[in-house]
Design an enzyme around this catalytic site. Sequence first.
Site, mmCIF file in Angstrom:
data_model
loop_
_atom_site.group_PDB
_atom_site.id
_atom_site.type_symbol
_atom_site.label_atom_id
_atom_site.label_comp_id
_atom_site.label_asym_id
_atom_site.label_seq_id
_atom_site.Cartn_x
_atom_site.Cartn_y
_atom_site.Cartn_z
ATOM 1 N N LYS A 57 -0.258 -0.075 1.265
ATOM 2 C CA LYS A 57 0.007 -0.609 0.378
ATOM 3 C C LYS A 57 -0.402 -2.421 1.571
ATOM 4 C CE LYS A 57 1.010 -0.413 -2.362
ATOM 5 N NZ LYS A 57 -0.314 0.749 -2.782
ATOM 6 N N HIS A 114 -3.374 7.033 6.678
ATOM 7 C CA HIS A 114 -2.108 6.193 7.004
ATOM 8 C C HIS A 114 -2.318 6.620 8.050
ATOM 9 C CE1 HIS A 114 -2.772 3.654 3.012
ATOM 10 N NE2 HIS A 114 -2.932 5.230 2.125
ATOM 11 N N SER A 144 4.884 -4.231 -1.955
ATOM 12 C CA SER A 144 4.545 -3.791 -2.464
ATOM 13 C C SER A 144 4.542 -2.211 -3.073
ATOM 14 C CB SER A 144 2.490 -4.142 -1.669
ATOM 15 O OG SER A 144 2.120 -3.022 -3.042
HETATM 16 P P1 A3P Z 1 0.518 -5.255 -4.683
HETATM 17 O O1 A3P Z 1 0.914 -4.456 -5.136
HETATM 18 O O2 A3P Z 1 0.691 -6.757 -4.012
HETATM 19 O O3 A3P Z 1 0.124 -6.637 -5.901
HETATM 20 P P2 A3P Z 1 -3.054 -0.703 -0.815
HETATM 21 O O4 A3P Z 1 -4.688 -0.147 -1.687
HETATM 22 O O5 A3P Z 1 -3.142 -0.511 0.428
HETATM 23 O O6 A3P Z 1 -1.838 1.167 -1.643
HETATM 24 O O7 A3P Z 1 -2.145 -1.525 -1.346
HETATM 25 C C1 A3P Z 1 -2.185 -2.233 -2.470
HETATM 26 C C2 A3P Z 1 -2.537 -3.644 -2.576
HETATM 27 O O8 A3P Z 1 -3.432 -3.887 -2.751
HETATM 28 C C3 A3P Z 1 -1.270 -4.285 -3.766
HETATM 29 O O9 A3P Z 1 -0.892 -5.357 -3.699
HETATM 30 C C4 A3P Z 1 -3.075 -4.578 -4.818
HETATM 31 O O10 A3P Z 1 -2.878 -5.347 -6.062
HETATM 32 C C5 A3P Z 1 -4.322 -5.093 -3.613
HETATM 33 N N1 A3P Z 1 -5.458 -4.993 -4.069
HETATM 34 C C6 A3P Z 1 -6.025 -4.127 -4.389
HETATM 35 N N2 A3P Z 1 -7.369 -4.298 -4.885
HETATM 36 C C7 A3P Z 1 -7.162 -5.652 -4.501
HETATM 37 C C8 A3P Z 1 -8.323 -6.711 -4.505
HETATM 38 N N3 A3P Z 1 -9.651 -6.601 -5.226
HETATM 39 N N4 A3P Z 1 -7.909 -8.070 -4.525
HETATM 40 C C9 A3P Z 1 -6.669 -8.473 -4.276
HETATM 41 N N5 A3P Z 1 -5.549 -7.170 -3.742
HETATM 42 C C10 A3P Z 1 -6.605 -5.937 -4.325
#
Ligand code: A3P
Length: 302
Positions: A57, A114, A144
């Site tokens: 996340k 991860h 998140s």
């Molecule tokens: P949120 O849950 O706070 O919205 P991961 O890919 O490590 O699982 O992280 C997911 C998080 O990255 C989510 O956060 C998601 O919305 C955010 N995310 C993914 N793509 C994004 C983008 N283009 N711009 C901003 N945040 C992004």
Amino acid sequence: SWSESAGEGTAGQAPDVRLILHRGFYLIPGVNSPVVVDQIQNWEIRDSDIFLITYPKSGTIWMQQIIILIEAKGNAMATAGKPNCERMPWIEVKGSEETFLQAPLSSPRLSVTHLPYRLLPVGLRQKKAKIIYVARNPKDALVSYYHFHHFAAVLETPKDFNDFFEKFMDGRVYGNTWFEHIKAYYSHKDEMNILYVTYEDMIQDLRSVVEKVCSFLDRELTDSQMASVVEHARFNNMVRNPSANYRQVSATLLNQQRGSFMRKGTVGDWKNLFSVAQSERFDKVFQEEMTDVPLSFKWDLK
Ligand code: A3P
């Protein structure tokens, strides 16, 4: 794998699962493979390999999209038709070794993980390959992750935020503790060819992060190619992009009615869920754990 075609799901009710503790690291049964995790250390690493490493996340799928676009020189059409998790797979997932070990020598292998430092392929400690590590304000990563636990069918739905807060602090989640993860990668930085980036940097100035990544990877992009990478990595565009938005992942893994990988994409959402007491406790732990880590994070913990 994460990219299994849509099948019968467990929509509506998340199973009560327990993570498996394998070599001190929690894995998700049915998704991660302990056998693969045991073999990963011995995988042969090439100088051309690119690894994206994050605590869950922290912006994994965002940086994944950026790297894939950079490799395609900003040509989004060239990246369509195949989900990002197949172009750049998680190495700890079942079946990953075939893709990894059989990849043609001619093209750089793109991988995501991860896993903690100690479970990485040993070759990465000899400065082979390139690693991009993305970190995020752990309070936002926690929030998140809390929402993600409602969305992911393979993870236990938390009783409430308080329950999940305790789990995260104890590291009883896939990824273990945020502190362990980031500290190990930081303390071994001289053994690796690693670029540190933060989620907050990406929010603040996506273009400069893309430029940094390009120069780290030795990829020369024209101005318009660079602009295209930035454009297609914007939240609003990723949400609509079937190869980047993880909407095609099967219902046995992700309960698509209950959330999205592309949830909110903002900084500071933790303020909507943390109590004052939780925030104070978190700050105290952060201070204790991070005293020896002179990383200067831009995020606003307060
Ligand atoms: P949120 O849950 O706070 O919205 P991961 O890919 O490590 O699982 O992280 C997911 C998080 O990255 C989510 O956060 C998601 O919305 C955010 N995310 C993914 N793509 C994004 C983008 N283009 N711009 C901003 N945040 C992004």
